[in-house]
Design a protein around this motif. Structure first.
Motif, PDB file in Angstrom:
ATOM      1  N   HIS A 199      64.993  59.885  81.995  1.00  0.00           N
ATOM      2  CA  HIS A 199      66.069  59.812  82.977  1.00  0.00           C
ATOM      3  C   HIS A 199      67.418  59.714  82.294  1.00  0.00           C
ATOM      4  CE1 HIS A 199      63.331  58.199  86.422  1.00  0.00           C
ATOM      5  NE2 HIS A 199      62.730  59.090  85.688  1.00  0.00           N
ATOM      6  N   LYS A 200      67.454  59.002  81.172  1.00  0.00           N
ATOM      7  CA  LYS A 200      68.725  58.792  80.498  1.00  0.00           C
ATOM      8  C   LYS A 200      69.272  60.104  79.969  1.00  0.00           C
ATOM      9  CE  LYS A 200      67.603  54.169  78.902  1.00  0.00           C
ATOM     10  NZ  LYS A 200      66.142  54.177  78.865  1.00  0.00           N
ATOM     11  N   GLY A 242      69.508  63.083  83.427  1.00  0.00           N
ATOM     12  CA  GLY A 242      70.370  62.947  84.594  1.00  0.00           C
ATOM     13  C   GLY A 242      71.835  62.997  84.230  1.00  0.00           C
ATOM     14  N   GLY A 251      74.265  59.771  80.775  1.00  0.00           N
ATOM     15  CA  GLY A 251      73.206  60.772  80.856  1.00  0.00           C
ATOM     16  C   GLY A 251      73.607  62.071  80.200  1.00  0.00           C
ATOM     17  N   SER A 311      58.298  55.440  80.898  1.00  0.00           N
ATOM     18  CA  SER A 311      58.314  56.413  81.979  1.00  0.00           C
ATOM     19  C   SER A 311      59.742  56.848  82.307  1.00  0.00           C
ATOM     20  CB  SER A 311      57.656  55.806  83.211  1.00  0.00           C
ATOM     21  OG  SER A 311      57.820  56.649  84.316  1.00  0.00           O
ATOM     22  N   ASN A 312      60.666  55.895  82.237  1.00  0.00           N
ATOM     23  CA  ASN A 312      62.065  56.202  82.573  1.00  0.00           C
ATOM     24  C   ASN A 312      62.843  56.760  81.402  1.00  0.00           C
ATOM     25  OD1 ASN A 312      61.730  55.336  85.165  1.00  0.00           O
ATOM     26  ND2 ASN A 312      62.358  53.240  84.715  1.00  0.00           N
TER      27      ASN A 312
END
Length: 94
Positions: free
Chosen positions: A69-70, A73, A78, A65-66
């Protein structure tokens, strides 16, 4: 420069004689076009997939799920985030 006139008595060649070919195609046959080849790995998916989706351990689900994000963001590792429009700055130095 003018082109020479075509003679009116030119005959088209007759239809080419048919070689030893069948006159019409045979009736449609129901057979596979080629030999079925094995896939890279065996498809072991369940016959009835779960209504909850891909059920997995909590940690594995959180990691997947995450995952975005990497890349999306900002921060140390990121992605770039949104491009900011820079419109100069400062005035006249008097």
């Amino acid at each position: 420069m003018t082109r020479p006139a075509k003679p009116a008595n030119i005959q088209k060649p007759a239809a080419r004689p048919t070689a030893n070919r069948p006159a019409a195609k045979p009736a449609k046959l129901n057979r596979p076009a080629g030999k079925p080849k094995p896939a890279a790995r065996v498809d072991n998916r369940p016959k009835k997939p779960s209504g909850l989706g891909n059920v997995d351990r909590g940690k594995a689900t959180k990691v997947s799920s995450n995952r975005g994000h990497k890349s999306m963001g900002g921060g140390q590792r990121g992605g770039g985030g949104h491009k900011q429009i820079k419109r100069g700055g400062g005035g006249r130095g008097r």
